[in-house]
Write an enzyme that holds these catalytic residues in place. Structure first.
Site, PDB file in Angstrom:
ATOM      1  CB  SER A  38      -1.317   0.367   1.226  1.00 41.58           C
ATOM      2  OG  SER A  38      -0.964   0.866   1.338  1.00 41.58           O
ATOM      3  CB  SER A 110      -2.274  -9.595  -5.519  1.00 38.09           C
ATOM      4  OG  SER A 110      -1.621  -8.204  -6.013  1.00 38.09           O
TER       5      SER A 110
HETATM    6  P1  ADP Z   1      -0.567   2.297  -3.721  1.00 34.30           P
HETATM    7  O1  ADP Z   1      -1.597   2.343  -4.755  1.00 34.30           O
HETATM    8  O2  ADP Z   1       0.336   1.929  -3.812  1.00 34.30           O
HETATM    9  O3  ADP Z   1      -1.362   1.944  -2.698  1.00 34.30           O
HETATM   10  P2  ADP Z   1      -0.518   5.311  -4.545  1.00 34.30           P
HETATM   11  O4  ADP Z   1      -0.904   5.360  -6.557  1.00 34.30           O
HETATM   12  O5  ADP Z   1      -1.824   5.800  -3.940  1.00 34.30           O
HETATM   13  O6  ADP Z   1       0.091   3.807  -3.638  1.00 34.30           O
HETATM   14  O7  ADP Z   1       0.365   6.044  -3.516  1.00 34.30           O
HETATM   15  C1  ADP Z   1       2.188   5.762  -4.324  1.00 34.30           C
HETATM   16  C2  ADP Z   1       2.883   8.058  -2.987  1.00 34.30           C
HETATM   17  O8  ADP Z   1       3.571   7.542  -3.916  1.00 34.30           O
HETATM   18  C3  ADP Z   1       1.951   8.754  -4.205  1.00 34.30           C
HETATM   19  O9  ADP Z   1       1.757  10.242  -3.420  1.00 34.30           O
HETATM   20  C4  ADP Z   1       2.809   9.771  -4.970  1.00 34.30           C
HETATM   21  O10 ADP Z   1       2.766  10.697  -5.532  1.00 34.30           O
HETATM   22  C5  ADP Z   1       4.383   9.015  -4.423  1.00 34.30           C
HETATM   23  N1  ADP Z   1       5.512   8.960  -5.191  1.00 34.30           N
HETATM   24  C6  ADP Z   1       6.506   9.222  -5.375  1.00 34.30           C
HETATM   25  N2  ADP Z   1       7.385   8.787  -6.454  1.00 34.30           N
HETATM   26  C7  ADP Z   1       6.654   7.455  -7.500  1.00 34.30           C
HETATM   27  C8  ADP Z   1       6.665   6.573  -7.952  1.00 34.30           C
HETATM   28  N3  ADP Z   1       7.713   6.509  -8.977  1.00 34.30           N
HETATM   29  N4  ADP Z   1       6.020   6.691  -8.650  1.00 34.30           N
HETATM   30  C9  ADP Z   1       4.353   6.506  -8.399  1.00 34.30           C
HETATM   31  N5  ADP Z   1       4.046   6.757  -7.247  1.00 34.30           N
HETATM   32  C10 ADP Z   1       5.211   7.820  -6.549  1.00 34.30           C
END
Ligand code: ADP
Length: 205
Positions: A38, A110
């Protein structure tokens, strides 16, 4: 005009198949299965990929906890049995999209090989592209996008992946993205570059 013999059905009479729909959409359908902790970046990357592909004329559907757990799977919890059923239904829904020619971008923690193998089996190996969105636990906890890590630390969430439930690194991922080392832009581009040769049916105008 020649008559069609009795009991012989032309394709016109039959349901349109996946290939017909892929021709219509001018794309080859598949599922990108993003797995990771997450806050590792699955949804952020999927949304970026969706935007990039849309601009190139490709139709996609993002599937994630927001549109799956709140609706079709709102009767499921986080027991072993429910986690499996959650993934099984997601995979069946994914198949429907793929059979309509749509590229799906699936964002689900997952956490175990069993879950990902189940998804791969239901969707079909040929249509399943696994992407491991990887950032260290400490980085994800620091980001704490949804405040879940704080709640888990406070004991308000049990069996939280990476804390008191395991995350098994995928053995079969096509691509691994270290989101603590790459920008969002770079991460999105890496997935788009992987996908373009796989989804191209013919040159888009
Ligand atoms: P997940 O869906 O895996 O739970 P999210 O996409 O909701 O994660 O959150 C990821 C967080 O990490 C966001 O705040 C995003 O801005 C930050 N982040 C920093 N670097 C990256 C990157 N390279 N790729 C994706 N998210 C990133």
């Amino acid at each position: 005009m020649s008559q069609v013999p009795e009991n012989i059905h032309t394709t016109f009479d039959q349901l349109l198949n996946r290939n017909d729909k892929e021709q219509l959409l001018k794309q080859h359908a598949l599922c990108v299965w993003f797995t990771g902790l997450s806050g590792s970046g699955k949804t952020t990357i999927a949304k970026g990929v969706e935007r990039e592909l849309y601009q190139r004329g490709y139709l996609t559907q993002v599937l994630d906890g927001d549109n799956i757990r709140s609706g079709i799977n709102n009767n499921l919890g986080f027991s072993e049995t429910d986690r499996l059923e959650n993934i099984r239904r997601i995979a069946e829904v994914t198949k429907l999209f793929i059979n309509s020619g749509v590229i799906t971008l699936n964002c689900f923690v997952s956490p175990t090989e069993d879950l990902r193998i189940l998804a791969r089996e239901v969707i079909g190996n040929d249509d399943f592209v696994e992407v491991y969105v990887n950032a260290p636990f400490a980085v994800c906890e620091d980001r704490d996008v949804k405040g879940l890590y704080k709640k888990a630390r406070a004991g308000e969430i049990k069996n939280f992946t990476g804390l008191d439930a395991p995350f098994e690194a995928p053995a079969n991922a096509t691509l691994e993205i270290r989101t603590d080392e790459m920008t969002i832009e770079q991460s999105v581009q890496a997935v788009v570059e992987l996908l373009l040769p796989k989804i191209q049916l013919e040159a888009k105008h």
